[in-house]
Design a protein around this motif. Structure first.
Motif, PDB file in Angstrom:
ATOM      1  N   ILE A  96       0.833  -1.202   0.000  1.00 54.58           N
ATOM      2  CA  ILE A  96       0.000   0.000   0.000  1.00 54.58           C
ATOM      3  C   ILE A  96       0.867   1.251   0.000  1.00 54.58           C
ATOM      4  N   GLU A  97       2.137   1.096   0.365  1.00 57.18           N
ATOM      5  CA  GLU A  97       3.043   2.249   0.411  1.00 57.18           C
ATOM      6  C   GLU A  97       3.346   2.805  -0.973  1.00 57.18           C
ATOM      7  N   LEU A  98       3.354   1.953  -1.992  1.00 56.18           N
ATOM      8  CA  LEU A  98       3.635   2.396  -3.353  1.00 56.18           C
ATOM      9  C   LEU A  98       2.375   2.425  -4.215  1.00 56.18           C
ATOM     10  N   ASN A  99       1.239   2.517  -3.599  1.00 53.60           N
ATOM     11  CA  ASN A  99      -0.024   2.618  -4.324  1.00 53.60           C
ATOM     12  C   ASN A  99      -0.172   4.062  -4.808  1.00 53.60           C
ATOM     13  N   ASP A 100      -0.279   4.241  -6.114  1.00 52.06           N
ATOM     14  CA  ASP A 100      -0.312   5.605  -6.654  1.00 52.06           C
ATOM     15  C   ASP A 100      -1.496   6.425  -6.144  1.00 52.06           C
ATOM     16  N   ILE A 159      -1.617   7.411 -12.342  1.00 44.62           N
ATOM     17  CA  ILE A 159      -0.244   7.452 -12.836  1.00 44.62           C
ATOM     18  C   ILE A 159      -0.188   7.801 -14.322  1.00 44.62           C
ATOM     19  N   GLY A 160      -1.273   7.583 -15.029  1.00 52.76           N
ATOM     20  CA  GLY A 160      -1.309   7.848 -16.470  1.00 52.76           C
ATOM     21  C   GLY A 160      -1.434   9.315 -16.843  1.00 52.76           C
ATOM     22  N   GLN A 161      -1.540  10.176 -15.849  1.00 54.26           N
ATOM     23  CA  GLN A 161      -1.620  11.606 -16.142  1.00 54.26           C
ATOM     24  C   GLN A 161      -0.290  12.084 -16.731  1.00 54.26           C
ATOM     25  N   ARG A 189       2.652  12.842 -14.547  1.00 54.11           N
ATOM     26  CA  ARG A 189       3.168  11.809 -13.655  1.00 54.11           C
ATOM     27  C   ARG A 189       3.851  10.661 -14.381  1.00 54.11           C
ATOM     28  N   PHE A 190       3.418  10.375 -15.578  1.00 58.34           N
ATOM     29  CA  PHE A 190       3.814   9.141 -16.242  1.00 58.34           C
ATOM     30  C   PHE A 190       5.324   9.022 -16.445  1.00 58.34           C
ATOM     31  N   ARG A 191       5.989  10.088 -16.764  1.00 58.79           N
ATOM     32  CA  ARG A 191       7.436   9.990 -17.017  1.00 58.79           C
ATOM     33  C   ARG A 191       8.195   9.559 -15.762  1.00 58.79           C
ATOM     34  N   TYR A 192       7.652   9.853 -14.600  1.00 55.52           N
ATOM     35  CA  TYR A 192       8.317   9.443 -13.368  1.00 55.52           C
ATOM     36  C   TYR A 192       8.175   7.940 -13.130  1.00 55.52           C
TER      37      TYR A 192
END
Length: 192
Positions: free
Chosen positions: A98-102, A149-151, A154-157
């Protein structure tokens, strides 16, 4: 169709993430789980092998009911970075984070794209070092939602973080189905 063409792993995740399973009676839960699993199988041509409860919810009966339906693992227990057997024979907990849940990182905690990339890289580097130290594997799950994340901002990160991970020759980029299958095939406990 695109998922079938790409041979995706299909994971059962409830009818909707807004309806929790925590207060279902046993017969209601059994019926609900059966309907969810059969709906996925009818739509994809493959029966799901794993389960993640809506908002990670389960009842005390959920693992046993899932085993009745032929599923072999859950992702609801965010307690480790290695798979482990549950008390229900044939059921496994596959790691989920859950820590890496976007959703949480961006929408609830307000982190930025660069923050996310660094978090993913830091998580990976630590797990990779742990695995190197003791010679065992680690599972690093990334919970991603295309609408988050698809925004474009954000996506390039995500790409930066994935490039870092994939740049290691000793990393297995895989699915939860494959992790569960590998554990079942290689675990001393699973072999008896």
């Amino acid at each position: 169709d695109a998922g079938r063409d790409r041979n995706w792993a299909w994971l059962a995740h409830g009818r909707t993430n807004s309806v929790m399973h925590t207060n279902l009676a046993e017969d209601e839960e059994r019926s609900e789980l059966r309907d969810i699993v059969e709906t996925i199988e009818a739509a994809t041509g493959r029966r799901p092998r794993g389960w993640m409860g809506p908002a990670l919810t389960e009842t005390l009966r959920t693992p046993a009911l899932l085993a009745e339906l032929g599923l072999s693992y859950v992702l609801d227990w965010t307690s480790d970075d290695q798979p482990f057997e549950l008390a229900v024979p044939g059921m496994l907990s596959v790691p989920y984070s859950i820590e890496l849940n976007d959703l949480g990182v961006f929408l609830f905690k307000g982190f930025t794209g660069p923050d996310f990339a660094q978090m993913v890289i830091d998580q990976f580097d630590q797990l990779h070092a742990d695995a190197q130290r003791d010679g065992s594997g680690r599972v690093m799950a990334l919970a991603l939602h295309p609408f988050v994340i698809g925004q474009p901002s954000r996506f390039r990160y995500l790409e930066q973080a994935l490039d870092h991970i994939a740049g290691h020759d000793d990393v297995w980029l895989t699915t939860s189905d494959d992790v569960a299958e590998h554990h079942a095939r290689t675990s001393v406990t699973a072999r008896g």
